[in-house]
Design a protein around this motif. Sequence first.
Motif, short mmCIF file in Angstrom:
data_model
loop_
_atom_site.label_atom_id
_atom_site.label_comp_id
_atom_site.label_asym_id
_atom_site.label_seq_id
_atom_site.Cartn_x
_atom_site.Cartn_y
_atom_site.Cartn_z
N LEU A 44 -53.42 -84.08 -18.61
CA LEU A 44 -52.63 -83.46 -17.55
C LEU A 44 -53.47 -82.44 -16.81
CD1 LEU A 44 -49.26 -82.89 -19.44
CD2 LEU A 44 -49.92 -84.81 -18.00
N VAL A 45 -53.50 -82.55 -15.49
CA VAL A 45 -54.28 -81.64 -14.64
C VAL A 45 -53.35 -81.06 -13.59
CG1 VAL A 45 -56.24 -81.44 -13.08
CG2 VAL A 45 -56.34 -83.01 -15.02
N ASP A 46 -53.43 -79.74 -13.42
CA ASP A 46 -52.60 -79.06 -12.42
C ASP A 46 -53.50 -78.29 -11.47
OD1 ASP A 46 -50.38 -78.03 -11.10
OD2 ASP A 46 -50.38 -76.22 -12.35
N THR A 47 -53.27 -78.44 -10.17
CA THR A 47 -54.09 -77.72 -9.20
C THR A 47 -53.25 -76.68 -8.49
OG1 THR A 47 -53.62 -79.26 -7.39
CG2 THR A 47 -55.50 -79.74 -8.79
N GLU A 48 -53.94 -75.70 -8.00
CA GLU A 48 -53.33 -74.66 -7.17
C GLU A 48 -52.65 -75.31 -5.97
OE1 GLU A 48 -55.29 -71.18 -4.35
OE2 GLU A 48 -56.36 -71.94 -6.10
N GLY A 49 -51.61 -74.64 -5.44
CA GLY A 49 -50.90 -75.20 -4.29
C GLY A 49 -51.85 -75.62 -3.18
N SER A 50 -51.84 -76.91 -2.83
CA SER A 50 -52.86 -77.45 -1.95
C SER A 50 -52.67 -77.04 -0.51
CB SER A 50 -52.84 -78.98 -2.05
OG SER A 50 -53.03 -79.40 -3.37
N MET A 51 -51.48 -76.65 -0.12
CA MET A 51 -51.23 -76.32 1.29
C MET A 51 -50.87 -74.85 1.45
SD MET A 51 -49.23 -79.81 2.31
CE MET A 51 -48.50 -79.98 0.70
N ASP A 52 -51.48 -74.01 0.64
CA ASP A 52 -51.25 -72.58 0.73
C ASP A 52 -51.86 -72.05 2.04
OD1 ASP A 52 -50.96 -69.90 0.45
OD2 ASP A 52 -51.87 -69.77 -1.54
N VAL A 53 -51.06 -71.43 2.86
CA VAL A 53 -51.54 -70.96 4.16
C VAL A 53 -52.54 -69.82 4.01
CG1 VAL A 53 -49.45 -71.66 5.37
CG2 VAL A 53 -49.56 -69.38 4.35
N GLU A 58 -61.96 -74.72 3.15
CA GLU A 58 -63.04 -75.12 2.26
C GLU A 58 -62.56 -75.21 0.81
OE1 GLU A 58 -67.49 -73.60 0.87
OE2 GLU A 58 -66.57 -72.84 2.72
N THR A 59 -61.76 -74.25 0.39
CA THR A 59 -61.22 -74.29 -0.97
C THR A 59 -60.31 -75.50 -1.16
OG1 THR A 59 -61.30 -71.88 -1.07
CG2 THR A 59 -59.96 -72.99 -2.73
N SER A 60 -59.50 -75.81 -0.14
CA SER A 60 -58.63 -76.99 -0.21
C SER A 60 -59.45 -78.26 -0.38
CB SER A 60 -57.78 -77.09 1.05
OG SER A 60 -56.86 -76.03 1.14
N ILE A 61 -60.56 -78.36 0.37
CA ILE A 61 -61.40 -79.56 0.29
C ILE A 61 -62.04 -79.67 -1.09
CG2 ILE A 61 -63.53 -80.58 1.18
CD1 ILE A 61 -62.69 -79.60 3.94
N LYS A 62 -62.49 -78.55 -1.64
CA LYS A 62 -63.08 -78.59 -2.98
C LYS A 62 -62.06 -79.00 -4.04
CE LYS A 62 -66.82 -75.27 -2.24
NZ LYS A 62 -67.39 -73.97 -2.62
N LEU A 63 -60.83 -78.47 -3.91
CA LEU A 63 -59.78 -78.86 -4.85
C LEU A 63 -59.46 -80.34 -4.72
CD1 LEU A 63 -57.33 -75.82 -4.70
CD2 LEU A 63 -58.65 -76.60 -6.68
N CYS A 64 -59.40 -80.82 -3.48
CA CYS A 64 -59.15 -82.25 -3.26
C CYS A 64 -60.24 -83.10 -3.90
CB CYS A 64 -59.08 -82.56 -1.76
SG CYS A 64 -57.61 -81.93 -0.94
N ALA A 65 -61.48 -82.68 -3.73
CA ALA A 65 -62.60 -83.45 -4.28
C ALA A 65 -62.53 -83.51 -5.80
CB ALA A 65 -63.92 -82.83 -3.82
N LEU A 66 -62.31 -82.36 -6.43
CA LEU A 66 -62.22 -82.34 -7.89
C LEU A 66 -61.01 -83.12 -8.39
CD1 LEU A 66 -63.26 -78.67 -8.67
CD2 LEU A 66 -64.37 -80.73 -9.52
N GLU A 88 -50.49 -84.48 7.17
CA GLU A 88 -51.78 -83.94 7.60
C GLU A 88 -52.65 -83.62 6.38
OE1 GLU A 88 -53.51 -80.16 10.20
OE2 GLU A 88 -51.37 -80.64 10.21
N TYR A 89 -52.03 -83.04 5.36
CA TYR A 89 -52.78 -82.79 4.14
C TYR A 89 -53.21 -84.10 3.49
CZ TYR A 89 -53.83 -81.80 -0.71
OH TYR A 89 -54.44 -81.76 -1.92
N LEU A 90 -52.32 -85.10 3.47
CA LEU A 90 -52.66 -86.39 2.88
C LEU A 90 -53.81 -87.05 3.64
CD1 LEU A 90 -52.07 -88.53 0.77
CD2 LEU A 90 -50.30 -89.47 2.30
N GLU A 91 -53.82 -86.89 4.96
CA GLU A 91 -54.91 -87.43 5.77
C GLU A 91 -56.24 -86.79 5.36
OE1 GLU A 91 -56.53 -89.78 8.98
OE2 GLU A 91 -54.60 -89.82 7.93
N MET A 92 -56.23 -85.47 5.23
CA MET A 92 -57.45 -84.79 4.81
C MET A 92 -57.86 -85.21 3.39
SD MET A 92 -58.18 -80.71 4.24
CE MET A 92 -57.32 -80.75 2.67
N PHE A 93 -56.87 -85.32 2.51
CA PHE A 93 -57.16 -85.72 1.14
C PHE A 93 -57.81 -87.10 1.12
CE2 PHE A 93 -56.21 -87.78 -2.87
CZ PHE A 93 -56.55 -86.81 -3.78
#
Length: 503
Positions: A44-53, A58-66, A88-93
């Motif tokens: 089980l893996v949990d990530t920080e809120g991906s769409m935090d304003v 850059e942090t969002s992209i790194k979290l997506c990559a990991l 929009e987030y899904l597109e970037m992901f």
Amino acid sequence: MGREEEPLAGFEWRVGTQNVTRGLWAWSQPLWVPTRGSKVAVLLVDTEGSMDVKRNKETSIKLCALSMLLSSYQILNIGCRVKDPDLEYLEMFMQVAEVVGEAYGLEPIQHLDLLVRDWTSSQLLGFRGGEQHLGDVWQGLAATSPCKHPKALDVLGGSSSCCYLMPFPGKRVATGSVGALRDMDEDFRESLRNYITALVGSARRHVRRDQRGEPLTGAQLAAKIKNLSEVMRTHRSGFSSPCQMAVTFHNQRALDSARQYYAAWLGEKDALSQRMADCLRVDPGAMAEELEEQRRLLLELGREELKEPEKEALLTALEQELAREAETFLVIYSERHQDHTVNQRALDRARSDHARFQREKAALSQRLGCLWVTPCAMKEQLVQNRRAVLRRCRREMVGPGKNRLLVALKVELTREATTFQKIYRRRYRCHAVKAGIVGGVALGSLVGGLGPRAVGWVLGLWARSYPLESGGYGGCGVSPPLSSRPWGRGGRRGRDEHGQGGR
């Protein structure tokens, strides 16, 4: 799920708008799910809120990559319904996932769930309601021209994507519950149970695989994670966008290729330097020039391959890295070259001394005096000389390879000595025949009863009467007939052709 009054355990959580998870968290132990004939480890893996304003892109992209690299089953947690920011987030992901997938040989998405919480738009929940809602979202995306989120459209229309609708959990949960089952509304509890049961039941189908469909081992996945972490550490400004991330991976591949080529080239030079003949052909000064030329060529190639904006910084770091490796290699090479020089001198001296000893014995073997040294005695002299030469050579030689060189030298000297023994034995027999030794009896046994002066007189007499043939290692010819010798059979004095006694 435990008893009614027990709070749910697991990742830390709390009610409110403030983030709890920072970065990326993984449960410390796998959940083992039995399958047909085996079992699957679910992590089980949990990530920080991906769409935090409040967080930068850059942090969002790194979290997506990991997240993409780690997970074979992605769950995008969405509130109320799928909205444009979610797409929009899904597109970037998807853009990030494609870049990471290409870099590490993985499918961008093995499975994607859109988990919509707090659903209130209809009474239809679960996967059935989710299928209907996903269809509406997909149709809305497809109807726009041009499509705002083409990659999201592709993934949502594929068989690897699902949607699940969950109702509002209940007022008691939303206002400060510790997460006990009794605080949840019945429909939410049922939806939660059904979703987790379906997820766990499908674990066998979602084992992490590469692009060829082969399962990844733990070691393979760990190597990819470590590599991505190193890329993120090295290229600190290379994750500002998916496009820049693609450039970052391109630059990293170019750097890795240069390092691998240089390491292989150094490996070849290291292997050559361990062989004395090859190493002595190139002194340390010439090797330093070769290292410099190879480094220059790699940097020129890197200047062509690397892309901005980190190009110059990466070239500088690569140059420093290659220079350090070259310096380390040159120190080892210089020490090895010095050892080989010392060892070569010791070997040359040993061969020279052994050859001089054999020349002296060869000169002796061409005189009748060699009859005083039988072939067995000569063999012993050769053995003693070889041992002395090898002992001295062992003292003079240095380095870890000296034992191997000594073994080879011993074989070489033994082979030369064996050849010399054969020649010496043949010469000895020729001298013995000319000296009139009969039946293979040694001369020493015939004249053993004589004094030193008498023995010298006998040998001198034979030398004057029957001089040896001159020239190298050839045969000595046939011994003279008995009738022509100073003494005949039985030791009586011979007669000349007139019947008189010989001189």
